[in-house]
Design an enzyme around this catalytic site. Sequence first.
Site, mmCIF file in Angstrom:
data_model
loop_
_atom_site.group_PDB
_atom_site.id
_atom_site.type_symbol
_atom_site.label_atom_id
_atom_site.label_comp_id
_atom_site.label_asym_id
_atom_site.label_seq_id
_atom_site.Cartn_x
_atom_site.Cartn_y
_atom_site.Cartn_z
ATOM 1 N N ASP A 60 -44.132 -12.744 -46.910
ATOM 2 C CA ASP A 60 -44.222 -12.141 -45.571
ATOM 3 C C ASP A 60 -43.478 -10.806 -45.459
ATOM 4 O O ASP A 60 -43.282 -10.302 -44.343
ATOM 5 C CB ASP A 60 -43.653 -13.115 -44.529
ATOM 6 C CG ASP A 60 -44.630 -14.231 -44.180
ATOM 7 O OD1 ASP A 60 -45.700 -13.918 -43.646
ATOM 8 O OD2 ASP A 60 -44.317 -15.407 -44.453
ATOM 9 N N GLU A 65 -41.041 -5.936 -38.902
ATOM 10 C CA GLU A 65 -40.531 -5.988 -37.519
ATOM 11 C C GLU A 65 -39.579 -7.163 -37.293
ATOM 12 O O GLU A 65 -38.656 -7.067 -36.485
ATOM 13 C CB GLU A 65 -41.717 -6.125 -36.540
ATOM 14 C CG GLU A 65 -41.281 -6.284 -35.093
ATOM 15 C CD GLU A 65 -42.446 -6.456 -34.127
ATOM 16 O OE1 GLU A 65 -43.283 -7.337 -34.350
ATOM 17 O OE2 GLU A 65 -42.504 -5.688 -33.169
ATOM 18 N N ASP A 66 -39.816 -8.252 -38.029
ATOM 19 C CA ASP A 66 -39.017 -9.452 -37.769
ATOM 20 C C ASP A 66 -37.596 -9.361 -38.302
ATOM 21 O O ASP A 66 -36.772 -10.215 -37.977
ATOM 22 C CB ASP A 66 -39.730 -10.683 -38.369
ATOM 23 C CG ASP A 66 -41.016 -10.960 -37.627
ATOM 24 O OD1 ASP A 66 -41.014 -10.819 -36.387
ATOM 25 O OD2 ASP A 66 -42.023 -11.279 -38.284
ATOM 26 N N ARG A 85 -38.134 -16.363 -45.258
ATOM 27 C CA ARG A 85 -38.124 -14.944 -44.912
ATOM 28 C C ARG A 85 -36.707 -14.354 -44.893
ATOM 29 O O ARG A 85 -36.551 -13.148 -44.653
ATOM 30 C CB ARG A 85 -38.819 -14.736 -43.563
ATOM 31 C CG ARG A 85 -40.273 -15.233 -43.573
ATOM 32 C CD ARG A 85 -41.088 -14.644 -42.466
ATOM 33 N NE ARG A 85 -41.022 -13.209 -42.487
ATOM 34 C CZ ARG A 85 -41.481 -12.419 -41.524
ATOM 35 N NH1 ARG A 85 -42.040 -12.955 -40.463
ATOM 36 N NH2 ARG A 85 -41.373 -11.114 -41.605
ATOM 37 N N ARG A 130 -39.112 -19.527 -33.995
ATOM 38 C CA ARG A 130 -38.394 -18.574 -34.853
ATOM 39 C C ARG A 130 -37.096 -18.045 -34.226
ATOM 40 O O ARG A 130 -36.357 -17.308 -34.884
ATOM 41 C CB ARG A 130 -39.291 -17.383 -35.166
ATOM 42 C CG ARG A 130 -40.579 -17.734 -35.873
ATOM 43 C CD ARG A 130 -40.309 -18.238 -37.287
ATOM 44 N NE ARG A 130 -41.552 -18.612 -37.929
ATOM 45 C CZ ARG A 130 -42.326 -17.765 -38.573
ATOM 46 N NH1 ARG A 130 -41.992 -16.503 -38.651
ATOM 47 N NH2 ARG A 130 -43.436 -18.191 -39.141
ATOM 48 N N HIS A 160 -44.999 -15.289 -31.732
ATOM 49 C CA HIS A 160 -43.882 -14.485 -31.206
ATOM 50 C C HIS A 160 -44.157 -14.035 -29.769
ATOM 51 O O HIS A 160 -45.331 -13.937 -29.360
ATOM 52 C CB HIS A 160 -43.700 -13.224 -32.061
ATOM 53 C CG HIS A 160 -43.158 -13.466 -33.428
ATOM 54 N ND1 HIS A 160 -43.757 -12.986 -34.575
ATOM 55 C CD2 HIS A 160 -42.047 -14.122 -33.851
ATOM 56 C CE1 HIS A 160 -43.046 -13.346 -35.628
ATOM 57 N NE2 HIS A 160 -42.005 -14.034 -35.220
ATOM 58 N N CYS A 247 -46.014 -5.973 -36.013
ATOM 59 C CA CYS A 247 -45.258 -6.705 -37.049
ATOM 60 C C CYS A 247 -44.951 -5.862 -38.278
ATOM 61 O O CYS A 247 -43.988 -6.119 -38.992
ATOM 62 C CB CYS A 247 -46.063 -7.899 -37.563
ATOM 63 S SG CYS A 247 -46.457 -9.093 -36.339
HETATM 64 N N1 GLY Z 1 -46.947 -14.864 -41.450
HETATM 65 C C1 GLY Z 1 -46.089 -14.308 -40.484
HETATM 66 C C2 GLY Z 1 -44.979 -15.216 -40.180
HETATM 67 O O1 GLY Z 1 -45.260 -16.365 -39.974
HETATM 68 O O2 GLY Z 1 -43.828 -14.899 -40.173
#
Ligand code: GLY
Length: 254
Positions: A60, A65-66, A85, A130, A160, A247
Site C-alpha cells: 500500500d 496520504e495515510d 502499513r 484505521r 476513510h 490517497c
Molecule cells: N488499500 C488501501 C488501504 O486499505 O489502506
Amino acid sequence: MTVVLTREVSPLLEKCELTHQSRVPIDIQRAKKQHMKYEEALEQMGFTIRRLTATPHLPDGVFVEDTAVVFPEFAIITRPGAESRRGETESMADVLKEYRELYYIREPGILDGGDVLKAGKTVYIGITSRTNESGIQQFKEIVTMFGYKVIPIPVTGCLHLKSGITVLEPHRLLINPDWIHPGYFADYSLEYVHHHEPYGANVIRYQNFAICSDAYPETQKLLKKSGYDVISIDQSELEKAEAGLTCCSVIIED
Ligand code: GLY
C-alpha cells in the site's frame, strides 16, 4: 513552489489491504501508467512532484496520504491503522522533516491521514477501523498547540473520512451523505454526489482545477457547472485497491 509528495506503485499492490471492497486482479503495469498520469495531472495544476523512496515490499506504499498530515506550521507523522502499513512512515518522515517540524502519533494510537479533513482552523477526523480514540486524542493535543480545533466524525460504509467528503472551497464541501452525516457540516454549503457515484466525493481541488476520476461523470458535470477546469483521469487499477484520488499524494503548501 508547492511540492507534492508521491511514491511509485509497489509490484505487490495486489496484496494491499482491503476493507469494504472485494479482491480482484490488478494490472500492475497499468496501475503504474495511471499513477504517472496522476502525477502529470498534479503538475498540470502547478505542483512540483517529489517522489519518496520506493518501498516495493509494502503493497500500500503508494497511498502516501495515510502516513502524514501537513499543516502550514508543522506536520504529523501518523501511525497507520493497518499493521502492514506501519513501515511506510519512516521514509515519509525522512523527507517531510526538510519542510516542517514533525510530531508523531504513538502507540496505542492509530490514525490514517485519509481520515483527516482540514477546513481552515477546524480539523475533522473520521472514527474508522484505521483511526482510534487515542490517535484522535494525540492528534488533538498536537494541533491545539497551534490553534486548531478537532471534531471527530463517525464514518460508515467506506474506508476513510475522505472517501466520502472533500473540500471544494473553504466553505463548500463535496459529500456522500450515505457515508458521512451532513448534519456535522451544517455550517457549510454542501454538494451531494450522485447516488450512482458513491466514491465521487474524493476529488483534488487546487486553484481553478479539480481532478476527478473518469469513473464519475455525474461528479464531473457538477464540478464543471461549478466553474472548475476538470482534469479527468483513469484510476481504475488503483481504485481496485480501495484508493481515492487524494490517497496518492501529500501536498506541502508553501
Ligand atoms: N488499500 C488501501 C488501504 O486499505 O489502506
